[in-house]
Motif scaffolding. Structure first.
Motif, short mmCIF file in Angstrom:
data_model
loop_
_atom_site.label_atom_id
_atom_site.label_comp_id
_atom_site.label_asym_id
_atom_site.label_seq_id
_atom_site.Cartn_x
_atom_site.Cartn_y
_atom_site.Cartn_z
N LEU A 79 0.83 -1.21 0.00
CA LEU A 79 0.00 0.00 0.00
C LEU A 79 0.86 1.26 0.00
CD1 LEU A 79 -2.88 1.21 0.35
CD2 LEU A 79 -2.46 1.12 2.80
N TRP A 80 1.94 1.25 0.77
CA TRP A 80 2.85 2.39 0.84
C TRP A 80 3.51 2.65 -0.51
CZ3 TRP A 80 3.78 5.93 4.55
CH2 TRP A 80 4.93 6.71 4.44
N THR A 81 3.95 1.59 -1.17
CA THR A 81 4.60 1.72 -2.47
C THR A 81 3.61 2.29 -3.49
OG1 THR A 81 5.89 -0.24 -1.92
CG2 THR A 81 5.94 0.47 -4.20
N ARG A 82 2.40 1.80 -3.45
CA ARG A 82 1.37 2.28 -4.37
C ARG A 82 1.05 3.75 -4.12
NH1 ARG A 82 -3.63 -1.02 -3.69
NH2 ARG A 82 -2.02 -2.60 -3.60
N ALA A 83 0.93 4.14 -2.84
CA ALA A 83 0.64 5.53 -2.52
C ALA A 83 1.80 6.44 -2.94
CB ALA A 83 0.37 5.67 -1.02
N LYS A 84 3.03 5.96 -2.74
CA LYS A 84 4.19 6.75 -3.13
C LYS A 84 4.24 6.96 -4.63
CE LYS A 84 8.47 5.39 -2.12
NZ LYS A 84 9.63 4.94 -1.33
N SER A 85 3.93 5.91 -5.40
CA SER A 85 3.95 6.04 -6.85
C SER A 85 2.82 6.96 -7.34
CB SER A 85 3.86 4.68 -7.53
OG SER A 85 2.61 4.07 -7.27
N MET A 86 1.68 6.94 -6.64
CA MET A 86 0.58 7.85 -7.02
C MET A 86 0.96 9.29 -6.74
SD MET A 86 -2.78 5.73 -5.81
CE MET A 86 -3.84 7.15 -6.02
N MET A 87 1.68 9.56 -5.64
CA MET A 87 2.10 10.92 -5.31
C MET A 87 3.12 11.43 -6.32
SD MET A 87 0.35 11.92 -2.78
CE MET A 87 1.23 13.31 -2.11
#
Length: 88
Positions: free
Chosen positions: A76-84
């Motif tokens: 989830l963290w990796t996905r949120a970071k890539s979205m940002m």
């Protein structure tokens, strides 16, 4: 002894570091004892126990830091970071 040897073999075979596992085995007993002591001190009321996390600023900051550390190890963290990064 044979069980520990087999466990150690598979850990080494799959590339798991041995140090953190040994530390976890040693500290797990302390964590369990202190968890029980904390719950008993609050008269087995989990609401009061977790309510105490937000009673002081220091405990709130430490709780948020622990949650962020755990979340940063998930996909989830990796996905949120890539979205940002995509928005910037």
């Amino acid at each position: 002894m044979l069980g520990f040897g087999v466990f150690g073999y598979f850990m080494r075979h799959y590339g798991y570091p041995l140090g953190p596992v040994i530390l976890g085995v040693i500290l797990s007993r302390l964590l369990d004892d202190n968890w029980r002591r904390a719950i008993i001190s609050e008269r087995e009321d989990l609401g009061r126990f977790f309510g105490g996390l937000f009673s002081s600023p220091l405990s709130t900051v430490l709780f948020v830091a622990v949650v962020l550390i755990f979340v940063s190890q998930t996909p989830l963290w990796t996905r949120a970071k890539s979205m940002m990064r995509g928005k910037a």
